[in-house]
Design a protein around this motif. Structure first.
Motif, short mmCIF file in Angstrom:
data_model
loop_
_atom_site.label_atom_id
_atom_site.label_comp_id
_atom_site.label_asym_id
_atom_site.label_seq_id
_atom_site.Cartn_x
_atom_site.Cartn_y
_atom_site.Cartn_z
N ASP A 169 57.55 79.24 -53.33
CA ASP A 169 56.25 79.88 -53.18
C ASP A 169 55.61 80.10 -54.55
O ASP A 169 55.25 81.21 -54.94
CB ASP A 169 56.38 81.21 -52.43
N ALA A 170 55.52 79.00 -55.29
CA ALA A 170 55.06 79.06 -56.68
C ALA A 170 53.92 78.07 -56.89
O ALA A 170 53.78 77.09 -56.14
CB ALA A 170 56.20 78.73 -57.62
N PRO A 171 53.12 78.28 -57.92
CA PRO A 171 52.04 77.32 -58.22
C PRO A 171 52.63 75.96 -58.60
O PRO A 171 53.68 75.90 -59.25
CB PRO A 171 51.32 77.94 -59.43
N PRO A 172 51.97 74.89 -58.20
CA PRO A 172 52.48 73.55 -58.52
C PRO A 172 52.74 73.35 -60.02
O PRO A 172 53.72 72.70 -60.39
CB PRO A 172 51.37 72.61 -58.03
N GLU A 173 51.89 73.91 -60.87
CA GLU A 173 52.07 73.73 -62.32
C GLU A 173 53.39 74.33 -62.78
O GLU A 173 54.07 73.76 -63.64
CB GLU A 173 50.92 74.38 -63.09
N ALA A 174 53.77 75.48 -62.24
CA ALA A 174 55.02 76.13 -62.62
C ALA A 174 56.23 75.31 -62.15
O ALA A 174 57.20 75.13 -62.88
CB ALA A 174 55.08 77.55 -62.06
N VAL A 175 56.15 74.81 -60.92
CA VAL A 175 57.24 74.00 -60.38
C VAL A 175 57.36 72.71 -61.19
O VAL A 175 58.47 72.30 -61.57
CB VAL A 175 57.01 73.69 -58.89
N LEU A 176 56.24 72.07 -61.50
CA LEU A 176 56.27 70.84 -62.28
C LEU A 176 56.84 71.07 -63.67
O LEU A 176 57.55 70.22 -64.21
CB LEU A 176 54.87 70.23 -62.37
N ALA A 177 56.58 72.22 -64.26
CA ALA A 177 57.12 72.53 -65.59
C ALA A 177 58.65 72.62 -65.54
O ALA A 177 59.33 72.09 -66.43
CB ALA A 177 56.53 73.84 -66.11
N ILE A 178 59.19 73.23 -64.50
CA ILE A 178 60.65 73.33 -64.39
C ILE A 178 61.26 71.97 -64.04
O ILE A 178 62.30 71.61 -64.57
CB ILE A 178 61.05 74.42 -63.38
N LEU A 179 60.59 71.21 -63.19
CA LEU A 179 61.09 69.86 -62.89
C LEU A 179 61.08 69.00 -64.15
O LEU A 179 62.00 68.22 -64.39
CB LEU A 179 60.26 69.22 -61.78
N ASP A 180 60.04 69.16 -64.98
CA ASP A 180 59.97 68.43 -66.24
C ASP A 180 61.12 68.86 -67.17
O ASP A 180 61.71 68.02 -67.85
CB ASP A 180 58.62 68.68 -66.91
N PHE A 181 61.44 70.15 -67.18
CA PHE A 181 62.57 70.66 -67.96
C PHE A 181 63.84 69.90 -67.59
O PHE A 181 64.58 69.43 -68.46
CB PHE A 181 62.72 72.16 -67.68
#
Length: 126
Positions: free
Chosen positions: A40-52
């Protein structure tokens, strides 16, 4: 479900690199939309962790064809040649796959090798 189970589930749904790792290891693969909904998070935050995790070679992105699932309305995905590679819109149907460390080439995880080799020393030589 008891209170302890509910509290554990709530903690597991907090968007952190560790929770994403746990979720992806359990699932194996998941579309971006599922990961976003899970935490339940903003796409930008999820993408940042996936990028990590991608930078550490533990997650691989399997891109969905933009023309089939883009939905942004710009039409550049399907109308201009080569536009697919220039599309910067994250696609909710993109799949992300967890890659186990034993699937990586030998000696590939430099950080893990460093952590195992580094042993703190006492200033008194003890």
């Amino acid at each position: 479900m008891n209170t302890i189970d509910e509290a554990a589930d709530t903690v597991d749904r907090v968007l952190t690199p560790s929770n994403v790792k746990r979720y992806m290891k359990q699932r194996g693969t998941a579309p971006l939309s599922d990961i976003i909904n899970r935490f339940d998070a903003p796409p930008e935050a999820v993408l940042a962790i996936l990028d990590f995790w991608q930078q550490r070679h533990h997650i691989r992105k399997i891109a969905a064809p933009p023309a089939a699932s883009c939905g942004t309305g710009c039409s550049s995905c399907s109308t201009s040649p080569g536009a697919e590679s220039s599309c910067k819109t994250p696609v909710a149907n993109d799949l992300y796959e967890w890659i186990e460390s034993d699937a990586l080439p030998f000696g590939f995880d430099v950080l893990a090798d460093y952590e195992q080799a580094w042993v703190p020393t006492s200033p008194h030589g003890v």
